[in-house]
Design a protein around this motif. Structure first.
Motif, PDB file in Angstrom:
ATOM      1  N   THR A 299       0.856  -1.171   0.000  1.00  0.00           N
ATOM      2  CA  THR A 299       0.000   0.000   0.000  1.00  0.00           C
ATOM      3  C   THR A 299       0.899   1.230   0.000  1.00  0.00           C
ATOM      4  O   THR A 299       2.105   1.132   0.247  1.00  0.00           O
ATOM      5  CB  THR A 299      -0.921   0.027   1.233  1.00  0.00           C
ATOM      6  N   PHE A 300       0.336   2.400  -0.270  1.00  0.00           N
ATOM      7  CA  PHE A 300       1.170   3.592  -0.382  1.00  0.00           C
ATOM      8  C   PHE A 300       1.858   3.861   0.949  1.00  0.00           C
ATOM      9  O   PHE A 300       1.235   3.787   2.014  1.00  0.00           O
ATOM     10  CB  PHE A 300       0.339   4.804  -0.804  1.00  0.00           C
ATOM     11  N   PRO A 301       3.159   4.170   0.938  1.00  0.00           N
ATOM     12  CA  PRO A 301       3.910   4.359   2.188  1.00  0.00           C
ATOM     13  C   PRO A 301       3.325   5.459   3.069  1.00  0.00           C
ATOM     14  O   PRO A 301       2.803   6.463   2.579  1.00  0.00           O
ATOM     15  CB  PRO A 301       5.313   4.751   1.687  1.00  0.00           C
ATOM     16  N   VAL A 302       3.421   5.252   4.374  1.00  0.00           N
ATOM     17  CA  VAL A 302       2.915   6.233   5.333  1.00  0.00           C
ATOM     18  C   VAL A 302       3.860   7.424   5.405  1.00  0.00           C
ATOM     19  O   VAL A 302       5.036   7.331   5.044  1.00  0.00           O
ATOM     20  CB  VAL A 302       2.753   5.609   6.738  1.00  0.00           C
ATOM     21  N   VAL A 303       3.334   8.555   5.872  1.00  0.00           N
ATOM     22  CA  VAL A 303       4.161   9.759   5.941  1.00  0.00           C
ATOM     23  C   VAL A 303       4.760   9.968   7.333  1.00  0.00           C
ATOM     24  O   VAL A 303       5.716  10.728   7.495  1.00  0.00           O
ATOM     25  CB  VAL A 303       3.343  11.008   5.536  1.00  0.00           C
ATOM     26  N   SER A 304       4.191   9.298   8.350  1.00  0.00           N
ATOM     27  CA  SER A 304       4.709   9.464   9.709  1.00  0.00           C
ATOM     28  C   SER A 304       4.269   8.292  10.567  1.00  0.00           C
ATOM     29  O   SER A 304       3.387   7.513  10.177  1.00  0.00           O
ATOM     30  CB  SER A 304       4.192  10.773  10.334  1.00  0.00           C
ATOM     31  N   ASP A 305       4.855   8.210  11.749  1.00  0.00           N
ATOM     32  CA  ASP A 305       4.493   7.138  12.676  1.00  0.00           C
ATOM     33  C   ASP A 305       3.063   7.293  13.184  1.00  0.00           C
ATOM     34  O   ASP A 305       2.439   6.330  13.631  1.00  0.00           O
ATOM     35  CB  ASP A 305       5.450   7.120  13.875  1.00  0.00           C
ATOM     36  N   GLU A 306       2.541   8.515  13.127  1.00  0.00           N
ATOM     37  CA  GLU A 306       1.182   8.761  13.610  1.00  0.00           C
ATOM     38  C   GLU A 306       0.130   8.256  12.623  1.00  0.00           C
ATOM     39  O   GLU A 306      -1.034   8.067  12.981  1.00  0.00           O
ATOM     40  CB  GLU A 306       0.955  10.262  13.858  1.00  0.00           C
ATOM     41  N   GLN A 307       0.524   8.062  11.375  1.00  0.00           N
ATOM     42  CA  GLN A 307      -0.418   7.634  10.339  1.00  0.00           C
ATOM     43  C   GLN A 307      -0.846   6.187  10.570  1.00  0.00           C
ATOM     44  O   GLN A 307      -0.024   5.329  10.884  1.00  0.00           O
ATOM     45  CB  GLN A 307       0.227   7.763   8.964  1.00  0.00           C
ATOM     46  N   ASP A 308      -2.142   5.929  10.412  1.00  0.00           N
ATOM     47  CA  ASP A 308      -2.655   4.569  10.534  1.00  0.00           C
ATOM     48  C   ASP A 308      -2.402   3.829   9.220  1.00  0.00           C
ATOM     49  O   ASP A 308      -3.044   4.100   8.200  1.00  0.00           O
ATOM     50  CB  ASP A 308      -4.158   4.603  10.834  1.00  0.00           C
ATOM     51  N   ALA A 309      -1.475   2.902   9.239  1.00  0.00           N
ATOM     52  CA  ALA A 309      -1.110   2.157   8.035  1.00  0.00           C
ATOM     53  C   ALA A 309      -2.236   1.258   7.551  1.00  0.00           C
ATOM     54  O   ALA A 309      -2.195   0.752   6.425  1.00  0.00           O
ATOM     55  CB  ALA A 309       0.146   1.325   8.295  1.00  0.00           C
ATOM     56  N   ALA A 310      -3.260   1.054   8.391  1.00  0.00           N
ATOM     57  CA  ALA A 310      -4.390   0.212   7.995  1.00  0.00           C
ATOM     58  C   ALA A 310      -5.395   0.965   7.128  1.00  0.00           C
ATOM     59  O   ALA A 310      -6.312   0.370   6.576  1.00  0.00           O
ATOM     60  CB  ALA A 310      -5.094  -0.352   9.235  1.00  0.00           C
ATOM     61  N   ASP A 311      -5.243   2.304   6.999  1.00  0.00           N
ATOM     62  CA  ASP A 311      -6.037   3.064   6.034  1.00  0.00           C
ATOM     63  C   ASP A 311      -5.554   2.707   4.633  1.00  0.00           C
ATOM     64  O   ASP A 311      -4.355   2.542   4.401  1.00  0.00           O
ATOM     65  CB  ASP A 311      -5.862   4.570   6.243  1.00  0.00           C
ATOM     66  N   TYR A 312      -6.480   2.617   3.688  1.00  0.00           N
ATOM     67  CA  TYR A 312      -6.052   2.295   2.326  1.00  0.00           C
ATOM     68  C   TYR A 312      -6.951   2.978   1.304  1.00  0.00           C
ATOM     69  O   TYR A 312      -8.094   3.358   1.605  1.00  0.00           O
ATOM     70  CB  TYR A 312      -6.053   0.777   2.097  1.00  0.00           C
ATOM     71  N   ALA A 313      -6.400   3.171   0.116  1.00  0.00           N
ATOM     72  CA  ALA A 313      -7.164   3.742  -0.988  1.00  0.00           C
ATOM     73  C   ALA A 313      -7.900   2.613  -1.689  1.00  0.00           C
ATOM     74  O   ALA A 313      -7.285   1.696  -2.227  1.00  0.00           O
ATOM     75  CB  ALA A 313      -6.225   4.460  -1.963  1.00  0.00           C
ATOM     76  N   GLY A 314      -9.213   2.679  -1.684  1.00  0.00           N
ATOM     77  CA  GLY A 314     -10.035   1.623  -2.250  1.00  0.00           C
ATOM     78  C   GLY A 314     -11.218   1.370  -1.348  1.00  0.00           C
ATOM     79  O   GLY A 314     -11.625   2.235  -0.573  1.00  0.00           O
ATOM     80  N   GLY A 315     -11.773   0.193  -1.445  1.00  0.00           N
ATOM     81  CA  GLY A 315     -12.888  -0.141  -0.569  1.00  0.00           C
ATOM     82  C   GLY A 315     -14.018  -0.812  -1.316  1.00  0.00           C
ATOM     83  O   GLY A 315     -13.938  -1.105  -2.507  1.00  0.00           O
ATOM     84  N   ALA A 316     -15.069  -1.058  -0.584  1.00  0.00           N
ATOM     85  CA  ALA A 316     -16.289  -1.623  -1.154  1.00  0.00           C
ATOM     86  C   ALA A 316     -17.145  -0.468  -1.649  1.00  0.00           C
ATOM     87  O   ALA A 316     -17.439   0.454  -0.894  1.00  0.00           O
ATOM     88  CB  ALA A 316     -17.034  -2.426  -0.091  1.00  0.00           C
ATOM     89  N   SER A 317     -17.547  -0.517  -2.900  1.00  0.00           N
ATOM     90  CA  SER A 317     -18.174   0.660  -3.490  1.00  0.00           C
ATOM     91  C   SER A 317     -19.585   0.448  -4.010  1.00  0.00           C
ATOM     92  O   SER A 317     -20.233   1.398  -4.451  1.00  0.00           O
ATOM     93  CB  SER A 317     -17.310   1.200  -4.635  1.00  0.00           C
ATOM     94  N   ALA A 318     -20.101  -0.760  -3.998  1.00  0.00           N
ATOM     95  CA  ALA A 318     -21.446  -0.990  -4.521  1.00  0.00           C
ATOM     96  C   ALA A 318     -22.078  -2.170  -3.806  1.00  0.00           C
ATOM     97  O   ALA A 318     -21.388  -3.072  -3.310  1.00  0.00           O
ATOM     98  CB  ALA A 318     -21.399  -1.249  -6.022  1.00  0.00           C
ATOM     99  N   SER A 319     -23.402  -2.164  -3.752  1.00  0.00           N
ATOM    100  CA  SER A 319     -24.112  -3.258  -3.101  1.00  0.00           C
ATOM    101  C   SER A 319     -25.587  -3.182  -3.463  1.00  0.00           C
ATOM    102  O   SER A 319     -25.989  -2.421  -4.340  1.00  0.00           O
ATOM    103  CB  SER A 319     -23.924  -3.196  -1.579  1.00  0.00           C
ATOM    104  N   PHE A 320     -26.392  -3.954  -2.754  1.00  0.00           N
ATOM    105  CA  PHE A 320     -27.840  -3.958  -2.946  1.00  0.00           C
ATOM    106  C   PHE A 320     -28.516  -3.234  -1.789  1.00  0.00           C
ATOM    107  O   PHE A 320     -28.234  -3.506  -0.615  1.00  0.00           O
ATOM    108  CB  PHE A 320     -28.365  -5.388  -3.056  1.00  0.00           C
ATOM    109  N   PHE A 321     -29.408  -2.315  -2.133  1.00  0.00           N
ATOM    110  CA  PHE A 321     -30.097  -1.472  -1.157  1.00  0.00           C
ATOM    111  C   PHE A 321     -31.605  -1.696  -1.245  1.00  0.00           C
ATOM    112  O   PHE A 321     -32.100  -2.275  -2.216  1.00  0.00           O
ATOM    113  CB  PHE A 321     -29.774   0.005  -1.423  1.00  0.00           C
TER     114      PHE A 321
END
Length: 428
Positions: A299-321
């Motif tokens: 994943t894209f490198p973190v900028v500092s130790d305070e950054q949560d490395a578990a954040d990521y660009a992407g995700g679940a984007s569609a479903s049934f409503f």
């Protein structure tokens, strides 16, 4: 037996009404026959995803003899137009519908058109969902859908080029700068290819750095109009992009090549890192005569130790409503949850993305680079999808144009910030 064959066999073999092979639905409804109007975009008969969708619908009807599923399918663009038209009025012919979150979803929830699932999602269902996968479907304390699958933006790294340059795969932004400067000294090598001629990838580079400088939850809040686009991290991320450009880490002219050209250069051993989506793994593993033999994915490198490395660009984007005006809320909610889980369980084998459900996977059937991605995905939690899928079309056009401007050699950071603030504010 592979997962798809197991799924098909289960569909053919199930016979008990009110039960399910996978446990998503065990609800027994009233004896009266109920018809659910389900709107979707799975219309290609040759698509494995369409086949999986139709098989799951058939299985649901077998398990619920009093429920008939009436399918209404259109190709994607026609579907988007039709659903918008339906919900501009009462959408009386819609019970369950496929849709995108969180940006487009928010437009409907603000108009009070979508049924929250809070009262229908049991602890058992929650226990089967990957942690953090529901974030895009949660607004104002309500859960409106269950996830299907997810994607991730990553850096695909040619390990041999890193070895030649004598540097390690970066885990921090500072290490990315150090590695990039060393890689730039290799003859004919681009340290980090973005394919920024394709505007969405220029956007993805800035978005990846904004995620690190600001954090997932605050980025999401700004894009949804819940907070102002004024966090100093947004400005710092733009400065980071310009720094990468100025140091030559993005190549001589990052706007000259699109994704296709960047991919060709990567496979020919001329690119050390490529920013792309998780689907790029299949391109790498299926490429004939590729010069790349050893790929690491991060994943894209973190900028500092305070950054949560578990954040990521992407995700679940569609479903049934579920339409809030449906006459059958309980049955509609049950089907929406069921179909989301069934399609999510098939995500890896169908090549649609990472499943958002805790399901056993036979890694022998999956390409080796995607196996590495699966391990990477297990370590992330909160995703923010590409911004043009969250903000409206006008704001997205401004964002992508401004993202490309950072790679022009004459970037104006203040203008970049003002343009974003105005566009996102106008979209609220």
């Amino acid at each position: 037996m592979n997962n798809w064959k197991k799924f098909t066999a289960a569909c053919m073999g199930a016979a008990m009404v009110g039960t399910t092979v996978f446990g998503a639905s065990a609800t027994v409804f009233a004896a009266d026959t109920v018809t659910l109007d389900v709107w979707h975009q799975f219309t290609d008969p040759e698509s494995a995803q369409t086949q999986a969708f139709e098989a799951a619908v058939e299985e649901y009807e077998k398990e619920h003899e009093n429920i008939k599923i009436e399918l209404h399918g259109l190709d994607t663009e026609s579907y988007k137009t039709k659903i918008s038209t339906e919900f501009a009025s009462s959408a009386s012919g819609v019970d369950v519908f496929y849709y995108w979150a969180p940006g487009k979803l928010k437009q409907l929830t603000d108009a009070d058109k979508v049924l929250p699932l809070n009262d229908y999602v049991t602890d058992d269902i929650k226990s089967r969902i990957k942690e953090g996968s529901t974030s895009n479907f949660e607004l104002d304390g309500n859960l409106y859908a269950l996830p299907i699958d997810s994607y991730m933006m990553c850096l695909f790294c040619n390990k041999d080029l890193f070895d030649q340059a004598g540097v390690e795969i970066p885990t921090t932004y500072d290490e990315l700068i150090t590695a990039g400067e060393a890689l730039a000294k290799l003859d004919g090598v681009t340290p980090l290819a973005v394919g920024a001629k394709d505007a969405w990838l220029a956007g993805a580079l800035y978005e990846s750095l904004a995620l690190r400088e600001v954090g997932a939850s605050e980025v999401q809040s700004a894009l949804l109009g819940e907070t102002e686009f004024t966090n100093e991290g947004f400005k710092k991320a733009a400065e980071d992009v310009v720094e990468l450009y100025d140091k030559g880490i993005l190549g001589k002219n990052p706007l000259e090549d699109g994704e296709a050209e960047a991919t060709a250069d990567f496979l020919n051993g001329k690119v050390a890192m490529q920013l792309d989506g998780s689907w790029f793994a299949g391109t790498i593993d299926n490429a004939e005569d590729s010069a790349v033999k050893d790929v690491e994915v991060i994943t894209f490198p973190v900028v500092s130790d305070e950054q949560d490395a578990a954040d990521y660009a992407g995700g679940a984007s569609a479903s049934f409503f579920v339409n809030k005006n449906t006459d059958t809320p309980e049955e509609s909610a049950d089907f929406a949850m069921y179909i989301s889980e069934k399609m999510g369980e098939q995500a890896l084998e169908l090549g649609t993305g990472f499943p958002c459900w805790n399901t056993d996977v036979d890694t022998d059937t999956i390409s080796p680079t995607f196996v590495k991605l699966m391990d990477l995905y297990d370590g992330v939690k909160t995703g923010v999808q590409n911004w043009d899928g969250i903000i409206n079309a006008n704001a997205a056009a401004v964002h992508l144009e401004q993202a490309q401007s950072l790679l022009s050699g004459s970037a104006d950071i203040d203008s970049f910030m003002t343009a974003h603030q105005d566009a996102i504010s106008a979209a609220e």
